[in-house]
Design a protein around this motif. Structure first.
Motif, PDB file in Angstrom:
ATOM      1  N   ILE A 141       0.831  -1.047   0.132  1.00  0.00           N
ATOM      2  CA  ILE A 141      -0.170  -0.101   0.184  1.00  0.00           C
ATOM      3  C   ILE A 141       0.865   1.091  -0.010  1.00  0.00           C
ATOM      4  O   ILE A 141       0.756   2.298  -0.804  1.00  0.00           O
ATOM      5  CB  ILE A 141      -0.884  -0.080   1.319  1.00  0.00           C
ATOM      6  CG1 ILE A 141      -2.041  -1.138   0.947  1.00  0.00           C
ATOM      7  CG2 ILE A 141      -1.656   1.508   1.295  1.00  0.00           C
ATOM      8  CD1 ILE A 141      -2.920  -1.287   2.587  1.00  0.00           C
TER       9      ILE A 141
ATOM     10  N   PHE B  94       1.235   4.084  -3.122  1.00  0.00           N
ATOM     11  CA  PHE B  94       1.137   5.271  -2.778  1.00  0.00           C
ATOM     12  C   PHE B  94       2.241   6.512  -3.244  1.00  0.00           C
ATOM     13  O   PHE B  94       2.141   7.362  -3.635  1.00  0.00           O
ATOM     14  CB  PHE B  94       0.563   5.810  -1.276  1.00  0.00           C
ATOM     15  CG  PHE B  94       0.490   7.099  -0.878  1.00  0.00           C
ATOM     16  CD1 PHE B  94      -0.703   7.887  -0.961  1.00  0.00           C
ATOM     17  CD2 PHE B  94       1.649   7.815  -0.252  1.00  0.00           C
ATOM     18  CE1 PHE B  94      -1.102   9.001  -0.840  1.00  0.00           C
ATOM     19  CE2 PHE B  94       1.277   9.205   0.314  1.00  0.00           C
ATOM     20  CZ  PHE B  94      -0.108   9.984  -0.004  1.00  0.00           C
TER      21      PHE B  94
ATOM     22  N   ALA C 258       2.446   6.795  -6.996  1.00  0.00           N
ATOM     23  CA  ALA C 258       1.103   7.461  -7.355  1.00  0.00           C
ATOM     24  C   ALA C 258       1.678   8.965  -7.024  1.00  0.00           C
ATOM     25  O   ALA C 258       1.452   9.902  -8.074  1.00  0.00           O
ATOM     26  CB  ALA C 258       0.009   7.339  -6.829  1.00  0.00           C
ATOM     27  N   LEU C 259       2.299   9.090  -5.866  1.00  0.00           N
ATOM     28  CA  LEU C 259       2.613  10.578  -5.718  1.00  0.00           C
ATOM     29  C   LEU C 259       3.664  11.091  -6.481  1.00  0.00           C
ATOM     30  O   LEU C 259       3.670  12.461  -6.873  1.00  0.00           O
ATOM     31  CB  LEU C 259       3.366  10.343  -4.149  1.00  0.00           C
ATOM     32  CG  LEU C 259       3.256  11.839  -3.312  1.00  0.00           C
ATOM     33  CD1 LEU C 259       1.850  12.226  -2.889  1.00  0.00           C
ATOM     34  CD2 LEU C 259       4.087  11.741  -1.932  1.00  0.00           C
TER      35      LEU C 259
ATOM     36  N   ASN D 121       1.953  12.042  -9.898  1.00  0.00           N
ATOM     37  CA  ASN D 121       0.903  13.087 -10.128  1.00  0.00           C
ATOM     38  C   ASN D 121       1.692  14.330  -9.495  1.00  0.00           C
ATOM     39  O   ASN D 121       1.260  15.419 -10.005  1.00  0.00           O
ATOM     40  CB  ASN D 121      -0.147  13.042  -8.872  1.00  0.00           C
ATOM     41  CG  ASN D 121      -1.003  11.823  -9.665  1.00  0.00           C
ATOM     42  OD1 ASN D 121      -0.802  11.494 -10.844  1.00  0.00           O
ATOM     43  ND2 ASN D 121      -2.157  11.706  -9.195  1.00  0.00           N
TER      44      ASN D 121
ATOM     45  N   LEU E 236      -4.012  -0.489  -6.331  1.00  0.00           N
ATOM     46  CA  LEU E 236      -3.831   0.563  -5.482  1.00  0.00           C
ATOM     47  C   LEU E 236      -3.331   1.661  -6.207  1.00  0.00           C
ATOM     48  O   LEU E 236      -3.537   3.004  -5.893  1.00  0.00           O
ATOM     49  CB  LEU E 236      -3.179   0.333  -4.208  1.00  0.00           C
ATOM     50  CG  LEU E 236      -3.883  -0.800  -3.299  1.00  0.00           C
ATOM     51  CD1 LEU E 236      -2.834  -1.571  -2.484  1.00  0.00           C
ATOM     52  CD2 LEU E 236      -5.023  -0.044  -2.548  1.00  0.00           C
ATOM     53  N   MET E 237      -2.100   1.361  -7.051  1.00  0.00           N
ATOM     54  CA  MET E 237      -1.584   2.543  -7.622  1.00  0.00           C
ATOM     55  C   MET E 237      -2.335   3.310  -8.640  1.00  0.00           C
ATOM     56  O   MET E 237      -2.516   4.584  -8.662  1.00  0.00           O
ATOM     57  CB  MET E 237      -0.176   2.116  -8.330  1.00  0.00           C
ATOM     58  CG  MET E 237       0.391   3.317  -8.926  1.00  0.00           C
ATOM     59  SD  MET E 237       1.988   2.658  -9.800  1.00  0.00           S
ATOM     60  CE  MET E 237       2.508   4.495 -10.629  1.00  0.00           C
TER      61      MET E 237
ATOM     62  N   PHE F 188      -4.758   5.562  -6.500  1.00  0.00           N
ATOM     63  CA  PHE F 188      -4.087   6.610  -5.842  1.00  0.00           C
ATOM     64  C   PHE F 188      -3.852   7.749  -6.906  1.00  0.00           C
ATOM     65  O   PHE F 188      -3.947   8.793  -6.830  1.00  0.00           O
ATOM     66  CB  PHE F 188      -2.859   6.080  -5.106  1.00  0.00           C
ATOM     67  CG  PHE F 188      -3.005   5.758  -3.945  1.00  0.00           C
ATOM     68  CD1 PHE F 188      -3.834   6.023  -2.999  1.00  0.00           C
ATOM     69  CD2 PHE F 188      -2.212   4.546  -3.610  1.00  0.00           C
ATOM     70  CE1 PHE F 188      -4.058   5.442  -1.762  1.00  0.00           C
ATOM     71  CE2 PHE F 188      -2.229   3.806  -2.354  1.00  0.00           C
ATOM     72  CZ  PHE F 188      -3.146   4.359  -1.398  1.00  0.00           C
TER      73      PHE F 188
ATOM     74  N   VAL G 294      -7.366   9.511  -7.330  1.00  0.00           N
ATOM     75  CA  VAL G 294      -7.884  10.301  -6.207  1.00  0.00           C
ATOM     76  C   VAL G 294      -6.797  11.418  -6.080  1.00  0.00           C
ATOM     77  O   VAL G 294      -7.333  12.331  -5.185  1.00  0.00           O
ATOM     78  CB  VAL G 294      -8.048   9.416  -4.873  1.00  0.00           C
ATOM     79  CG1 VAL G 294      -9.144   8.398  -5.362  1.00  0.00           C
ATOM     80  CG2 VAL G 294      -6.757   8.750  -4.379  1.00  0.00           C
ATOM     81  N   LEU G 295      -5.565  11.184  -5.931  1.00  0.00           N
ATOM     82  CA  LEU G 295      -4.473  12.357  -5.831  1.00  0.00           C
ATOM     83  C   LEU G 295      -4.682  13.438  -6.672  1.00  0.00           C
ATOM     84  O   LEU G 295      -4.631  13.111  -7.833  1.00  0.00           O
ATOM     85  CB  LEU G 295      -2.958  11.748  -5.520  1.00  0.00           C
ATOM     86  CG  LEU G 295      -2.693  10.706  -4.231  1.00  0.00           C
ATOM     87  CD1 LEU G 295      -1.490  10.404  -4.607  1.00  0.00           C
ATOM     88  CD2 LEU G 295      -3.026  11.568  -3.031  1.00  0.00           C
TER      89      LEU G 295
END
Length: 276
Positions: free
Chosen positions: A13, A17, A20-21, A24, A87-88, A91, A94-95
């Motif tokens: 997880i 995250f 994805a961080l 984005n 999960l990626m 994220f 949503v991010l």
């Protein structure tokens, strides 16, 4: 066992995250491309002018790969890899996409490093970020060539296509991101497909039985003696893939935590090496 899977899921997880961080906040705003299927999804999204998001494309691209991995690679590894991808993708959706810096070089370096931390710890805990990792594993077992060959081919295609369509400056900065990412992943885990593990232990028989119960790999045992203590020990030599390192480390820690273990990169294996 439940605690182990819980820890592994938490790592997956966090890794998803961080990936994805990095995308984005750094790579996507600067139009710098990631590696593997993430970079391919990003490239396709730009070709469609953002009509389909990178997160959705990443998830769709990984569906056939997950089916292939389930049949050819292993159920546990593939399941965690798919969870990582799902999960990626979540994220990424949503991010918010936000440009932290307008300096393209900083975006390339920080994006590559943050993503590498997520990928590195995911690999270290016996999973992957899916996509090209699974395809490369399957292809390397068919042709017995290094996984790096396929990863390089995929990334080269992404860079050349991005350069041709959107400008060569972006492609060159993509190389900077890939270099930073590779160096950090090497520091946390390893990008080498095959590894030679040398284990110096006084519990060779117990360790051998435990390894055989978990891995399908041959082991060579060499009699040895400590130069300082004069204690008789055994050196166990085993060649594994990088994806088996997590399981092997667990076995060693459970059977003989005091064993001295040396992990060495292996450029080639001549002779029989089980590929199933």
């Amino acid at each position: 066992m439940v605690l182990l899977h819980t820890k592994k899921l938490i790592v997956v997880i966090i890794g998803a995250f961080l990936n994805a961080l990095a995308m984005n906040l750094f790579l996507i705003p600067a139009k710098i491309y990631s590696s593997g299927f993430t970079g391919a999804a990003q490239l396709l999204s730009n070709i469609f002018h953002g009509g389909i998001s990178t997160g959705v494309l990443l998830f769709v691209l990984n569906i056939p790969v997950t089916i292939l991995g389930w049949m050819k690679v292993g159920k546990s590894f593939t399941l965690y890899s798919f969870i990582s991808v799902a999960l990626m993708s979540f994220f990424l959706e949503v991010l918010p996409i936000y440009e932290v810096s307008n300096d393209i070089f900083l975006n390339a370096v920080f994006g590559g490093v943050i993503m590498a931390v997520g990928v590195g710890f995911t690999l270290k805990w016996g999973a992957s970020t899916g996509g090209m990792d699974i395809i490369a594993m399957v292809l390397s077992r068919v042709k017995d060539k290094p996984v790096g060959t396929y990863l390089f081919t995929m990334n080269a295609f992404i860079i050349v296509t991005a350069g041709y369509l959107f400008g060569w400056e972006k492609a060159l900065y993509t190389l900077v991101a890939l270099y930073a990412s590779t160096r950090v992943i090497d520091a946390i885990h390893t990008r080498h497909e095959k590894l030679t593990v040398l284990i110096v232990t006084k519990k060779a028989e117990e360790l051998k039985a435990a390894i055989y119960a978990k891995l399908v790999r041959g082991i060579t045992t060499i009699p040895a003696k400590g130069a300082y203590t004069n204690e008789h020990k055994d050196v166990m030599m085993i060649v594994i893939t990088r994806y088996e390192l997590f399981d092997l480390e667990r076995v060693i820690n459970e059977v003989d935590p005091s064993a001295f273990t040396n992990v060495v990169q292996t450029s080639a294996v001549l002779g029989f090496f089980r590929k199933e």
